[in-house]
Design an enzyme around this catalytic site. Sequence first.
Site, PDB file in Angstrom:
ATOM      1  N   HIS A 189       0.720  -1.160  -0.023  1.00 54.63           N
ATOM      2  CA  HIS A 189      -0.053  -0.085  -0.237  1.00 54.63           C
ATOM      3  C   HIS A 189       0.869   1.275   0.046  1.00 54.63           C
ATOM      4  O   HIS A 189       1.851   1.321   0.770  1.00 54.63           O
ATOM      5  CB  HIS A 189      -0.905  -0.206   1.106  1.00 54.63           C
ATOM      6  CG  HIS A 189      -1.773   1.002   1.124  1.00 54.63           C
ATOM      7  ND1 HIS A 189      -2.977   1.091   0.512  1.00 54.63           N
ATOM      8  CD2 HIS A 189      -1.821   2.104   2.120  1.00 54.63           C
ATOM      9  CE1 HIS A 189      -3.909   2.198   1.013  1.00 54.63           C
ATOM     10  NE2 HIS A 189      -3.285   2.866   1.717  1.00 54.63           N
ATOM     11  N   ASP A 195       0.789   5.293   0.017  1.00 49.77           N
ATOM     12  CA  ASP A 195       0.284   6.460   0.571  1.00 49.77           C
ATOM     13  C   ASP A 195       0.855   7.732  -0.101  1.00 49.77           C
ATOM     14  O   ASP A 195       2.052   8.231   0.295  1.00 49.77           O
ATOM     15  CB  ASP A 195       0.233   6.724   2.045  1.00 49.77           C
ATOM     16  CG  ASP A 195      -0.854   5.539   2.501  1.00 49.77           C
ATOM     17  OD1 ASP A 195      -1.908   5.435   2.377  1.00 49.77           O
ATOM     18  OD2 ASP A 195      -0.314   5.012   3.775  1.00 49.77           O
ATOM     19  N   PHE A 253      -1.698  10.468   8.814  1.00 52.35           N
ATOM     20  CA  PHE A 253      -0.588   9.964   9.530  1.00 52.35           C
ATOM     21  C   PHE A 253      -0.754   8.387   9.981  1.00 52.35           C
ATOM     22  O   PHE A 253      -2.098   8.044  10.165  1.00 52.35           O
ATOM     23  CB  PHE A 253      -0.314  10.555  10.930  1.00 52.35           C
ATOM     24  CG  PHE A 253      -0.070  12.154  10.397  1.00 52.35           C
ATOM     25  CD1 PHE A 253       1.176  12.496  10.322  1.00 52.35           C
ATOM     26  CD2 PHE A 253      -1.000  13.056  10.613  1.00 52.35           C
ATOM     27  CE1 PHE A 253       1.415  13.790  10.143  1.00 52.35           C
ATOM     28  CE2 PHE A 253      -0.795  14.298  10.367  1.00 52.35           C
ATOM     29  CZ  PHE A 253       0.322  14.736   9.805  1.00 52.35           C
ATOM     30  N   ASP A 289      -8.194   0.767   6.198  1.00 53.30           N
ATOM     31  CA  ASP A 289      -6.682   1.365   6.276  1.00 53.30           C
ATOM     32  C   ASP A 289      -7.082   2.235   7.491  1.00 53.30           C
ATOM     33  O   ASP A 289      -7.738   3.141   7.539  1.00 53.30           O
ATOM     34  CB  ASP A 289      -6.809   2.128   4.840  1.00 53.30           C
ATOM     35  CG  ASP A 289      -5.556   3.082   4.970  1.00 53.30           C
ATOM     36  OD1 ASP A 289      -4.591   2.602   5.992  1.00 53.30           O
ATOM     37  OD2 ASP A 289      -5.185   3.442   4.075  1.00 53.30           O
ATOM     38  N   GLY A 290      -5.818   2.078   8.474  1.00 52.26           N
ATOM     39  CA  GLY A 290      -6.013   2.997   9.654  1.00 52.26           C
ATOM     40  C   GLY A 290      -6.235   1.994  10.863  1.00 52.26           C
ATOM     41  O   GLY A 290      -7.369   1.569  11.007  1.00 52.26           O
ATOM     42  N   GLY A 310       0.319  -0.407   8.791  1.00 49.58           N
ATOM     43  CA  GLY A 310       1.667  -0.045   8.667  1.00 49.58           C
ATOM     44  C   GLY A 310       2.292  -0.324  10.225  1.00 49.58           C
ATOM     45  O   GLY A 310       3.019  -1.300  10.239  1.00 49.58           O
TER      46      GLY A 310
END
Length: 224
Positions: free
Chosen positions: A31, A33, A141, A173-174, A195
Amino acid sequence: MIIAPSILAGDFSKFASELKRVEKTGSEWVHLDVMDGHFVPNLTFGPQVLANARPHSSLFFDTHLMCSKPGILLEPFAKAGADLITVHVELEDRVSSLLWGIRSLEKQVGLAINPPTSIEEVKPFLDKVDLLLVMTVNPGFGGQSFIEECVPKIQQVYEWRKEMGLNFRIEVDGGVNLTTAAECARVGADTFVAGSALFGERSLTRAVKKMHKVVSRVNSGFNK
Ligand code: DX5
Ligand code: ZN
């Protein structure tokens, strides 16, 4: 079930070797960003970085554009080697032409939605996408906490996909870690961007495999 490690949590000073590290985990996706310092209060990289990295990696480049003017970036990112390009539904009246633009560049089409935006906003576009990305943090972030209120949105999209007989992927995502990934899998997510939960572990490979196992286990129960 796909785990897409987010390079945002890697070391940007060694972009290509971080991609290699992701590839070695057995994951097929990475992924990426892209932040413009305007749509979100942070900056990352442009198409040149992707173009330079492309020859070093056979990963599927899942490219998430968090940009106010993605229209000017579609062709450069397509040429640079993006496999899928995601734009945000918050761009309102530009969404249709952006999705069409990605399709006409022969790339897979993604549409993302931020936590405060009503899920109804994506409904008119579902038959035009290969992937629907439900953001589970406010983008900008890495390392933020998962927003629980987003979970019903995943379930709603899953229901609509069934009703409409479509087969786009549902990505989250996140703040995705083992616990929240399982929670999202339970309501229909099939693609998991992570991440800090992965890169923060001593072994990236072990972390990816573990997350894959956890969501696959949920999924096998889910489809019975
Ligand atoms: C957030 C980005 C994410 C980010 C996720 O703005 O879109 O892809 O890398 O990072 P974690 O998994 O650390 O929340
Ligand atoms: Zn992202």
